[in-house]
Enzyme design. Structure first.
Site, PDB file in Angstrom:
ATOM      1  N   HIS A 158       0.842  -1.198   0.000  1.00 54.87           N
ATOM      2  CA  HIS A 158       0.000   0.000   0.000  1.00 54.87           C
ATOM      3  C   HIS A 158       0.879   1.250   0.000  1.00 54.87           C
ATOM      4  O   HIS A 158       0.701   2.160   0.816  1.00 54.87           O
ATOM      5  CB  HIS A 158      -0.932  -0.006   1.210  1.00 54.87           C
ATOM      6  CG  HIS A 158      -1.862  -1.159   1.255  1.00 54.87           C
ATOM      7  ND1 HIS A 158      -2.482  -1.588   2.420  1.00 54.87           N
ATOM      8  CD2 HIS A 158      -2.300  -1.997   0.269  1.00 54.87           C
ATOM      9  CE1 HIS A 158      -3.248  -2.631   2.137  1.00 54.87           C
ATOM     10  NE2 HIS A 158      -3.153  -2.900   0.852  1.00 54.87           N
ATOM     11  N   GLU A 159       1.823   1.334  -0.916  1.00 53.42           N
ATOM     12  CA  GLU A 159       2.742   2.465  -0.986  1.00 53.42           C
ATOM     13  C   GLU A 159       1.972   3.746  -1.345  1.00 53.42           C
ATOM     14  O   GLU A 159       1.264   3.782  -2.348  1.00 53.42           O
ATOM     15  CB  GLU A 159       3.818   2.202  -2.041  1.00 53.42           C
ATOM     16  CG  GLU A 159       4.589   0.918  -1.805  1.00 53.42           C
ATOM     17  CD  GLU A 159       4.025  -0.310  -2.513  1.00 53.42           C
ATOM     18  OE1 GLU A 159       4.791  -1.251  -2.779  1.00 53.42           O
ATOM     19  OE2 GLU A 159       2.806  -0.319  -2.807  1.00 53.42           O
TER      20      GLU A 159
END
Length: 581
Positions: A517-518
């Site tokens: 989930h950058e």
């Protein structure tokens, strides 16, 4: 029951595969009709599907053969947000849209079959970024998978639709100064775009929208309902809809919302782009790598990209929208001369616009490769192979739940823990996680060329609060996994066991890594480190917006696909209002 379900899923998968092949001009029409009728479609419905596939292939072939020098809008990146932006703009037949995607087709079993999502990690559908050696992870270099395929992350992720907590959205509205980001406003977007198959909740859930959402279908891996019972004994509310009222309160446990229909992943490409591939005003160009933005003074005039070995420069009459993700978006900006002045000058890049926040504020949810139990009797992965999760607080004084562990119905590990422990073939994991991290990292470029790799400094677990939260997450996972409800499915605990103090902390730092989930590297806001304003316009420039997870001021509570779709929808709203389209 398993045999019947498998047969149905296999039939639908065959229909999906053949239909996608037809849309690329490679399908067998007779085989498609045979498979579709065997799967229960009427001959009329099957014929209609086939006719659409033929039109889509013919139209996109014509569009690609006749690339023009200018489009009204160029959307860079066909991920969760980019698909939404492109669709909303192209819904106006008078608007010409070019959608550029570096990856290839999503017509592969590893994308369509939700249980096979782990196979995408490290494949050609993954950008396969790696972090720099991270002292707070005992010197490890964590991988950072990101989708490189039509649909982006929504085509390779774990299929979970998590909306984000009320407090997340209200904070975004506050820092941006735009009420349109508030929870009440965003609820309206969710209601409009969802086709929710679960229990009715008119205030919060929608029907008839583009995004088909359902709860996991039977048969369910028996570990999942057992964990729900264990969570209830622990004191968590047991809820059917994890995107309902609990996203306004203290949290709860249950099965996630999934983007699955008839056994097939409903990526944002499937939801938004596939249905309009027969239109002449949208051109979807796969294998198109964006090199840099083109400028005239402070105005972005178009993009330079590589396609089939040739460099193209195409202009945007109105705007370029960067939707290339929290690593590629700041990378493209910096290579184009937009970013921290010192970094640009270091690599000999002329400064077009100084923006010190580009690449800063890197955030990700932290997911732990453990805790693990060996199955008594092996169970196959079902649905998305991750049919249980919970939202909870590591400390009751917190405003928002900061924990979201997930069941992984396979032996999920880090690169270190898989070497330190003897891992059985049949095992399940309750992966401890934190989703309100206080650690902040950054990323930058290693050189001035598009092919120079980005440098990612995640700085995970660099605050005492994050270590305490993840330690508490491990403790809760172990308590649930070792409870009486899981005894029939847990032959033995593999990791971490009864570790305490520094030994437990060492295990956590060896096991912790990305949740995929950058986000947050081009944050929205009004301070000196903000990159975009509340309308997603890049400060100091004209003709450029960003619509992807990089604009998050702070990461949302839960999986980030759904919030990225909202970001795309909000971007389209602003564009349509400004240009009256």
């Amino acid at each position: 029951m398993d045999k019947e379900n498998k047969s149905r899923l296999e039939l639908n998968e065959e229909v999906n595969r053949l239909e996608s092949a037809l849309m690329r001009g490679r399908g067998d029409r007779r085989q498609f009709l045979k498979a579709a009728t065997a799967a229960g479609y009427s001959m009329a419905a099957a014929t209609s599907m086939m006719a659409f596939a033929d039109r889509a292939f013919a139209q996109q072939s014509a569009n690609r053969a006749a690339l023009t020098a200018e489009y009204d809008f160029i959307v860079c990146g066909a991920g969760s947000a980019g698909c939404a932006v492109a669709r909303r703009l192209a819904d106006n037949p008078n608007v010409r849209v070019l959608l550029l995607e570096a990856g290839g087709s999503d017509n592969v079993p590893q994308v369509m079959d939700g249980t096979r999502w782990p196979e995408n990690i490290g494949s050609e559908r993954d950008w396969a970024f790696k972090g720099q050696p991270t002292p707070t992870l005992n010197g490890r270099t964590p991988p950072f998978p990101m989708g490189k395929v039509l649909g982006g992350g929504s085509s390779v992720n774990g299929l979970v639709w998590a909306r984000g907590h009320k407090n997340d959205w209200d904070m975004w509205a506050e820092v941006s100064g735009e009420k349109a980001w508030s929870y009440e406003s965003v609820l309206g977007i969710y209601r409009r775009i969802e086709d929710w198959q679960g229990p009715a909740d008119p205030k919060r859930r929608g029907k008839g929208g583009e995004v088909y959402l359902s709860l996991p279908e039977a048969p369910i891996n028996p570990v999942a309902p057992a964990l729900i019972e264990a969570a209830g004994d622990f004191g968590m509310p047991k809820v059917v809809d994890l995107n309902g009222e609990i996203m306004e309160g203290e949290g709860g446990a249950g099965m996630p919302n999934l983007i699955v229909k008839n056994g097939r992943r409903v990526s944002m490409a499937v939801a938004y782009i596939h249905p309009i591939m027969d239109r002449s005003n949208i051109t979807v160009l796969l294998g198109a790598h964006v090199n840099r933005l083109k400028f005239k003074g402070k105005r972005v005039t178009g993009v330079e990209f590589v396609h089939e070995g040739k460099v193209h420069t195409i202009a945007a009459k109105h705007e370029v929208i960067l939707s290339t993700g929290a690593i590629n978006t700041p990378r493209i900006l910096m290579i184009s001369g937009v970013g921290p002045e010192k970094e640009l000058k270091k690599h000999g890049i002329p400064v077009v616009q100084k923006l010190e926040g580009v690449g800063q504020n890197f955030q990700d949810h932290i997911l732990l490769g453990g805790c693990m139990w060996e199955y008594f009797t092996p169970e196959p992965g079902r649905n998305n192979s991750a049919e249980f999760t919970f939202f909870w607080k590591s400390d009751s004084s917190l405003r928002t739940p900061d924990l979201q562990p997930f069941l992984e119905e396979f032996p999920y590990t880090s690169e270190v823990t898989r070497e330190q422990y003897t891992i059985p073939k049949a095992a399940w994991v309750l992966a401890a996680a934190i989703v309100q991290p206080t650690s902040r990292g950054h990323m930058t470029i290693s050189g001035p060329r598009p092919q120079d790799p980005p440098l990612i400094y995640p700085n995970f677990l660099s605050t005492e609060q994050d270590i305490k939260a993840l330690t508490r997450s491990v403790e809760i996972c172990r308590e649930l996994g070792n409870s009486k409800h899981l005894k029939p499915y847990a032959k033995r605990e593999i990791m971490p066991g009864e570790l305490k103090g520094k030994e437990l902390e060492r295990f956590i730092r060896n096991a912790a890594g990305t949740y995929f989930h950058e986000t947050c590297t081009c944050k929205m806001g009004r301070d000196e480190m903000s990159v975009v304003d509340g309308k997603l316009r890049v400060y100091g420039l004209e003709g450029l917006r960003i619509a992807d997870g990089s604009i998050m001021p702070a990461i949302t509570t839960g999986n980030t696909m759904a919030p990225c779709v909202v970001i795309g929808e909000r971007c389209a709203e602003e564009l349509k209002q400004q240009y009256r389209i």
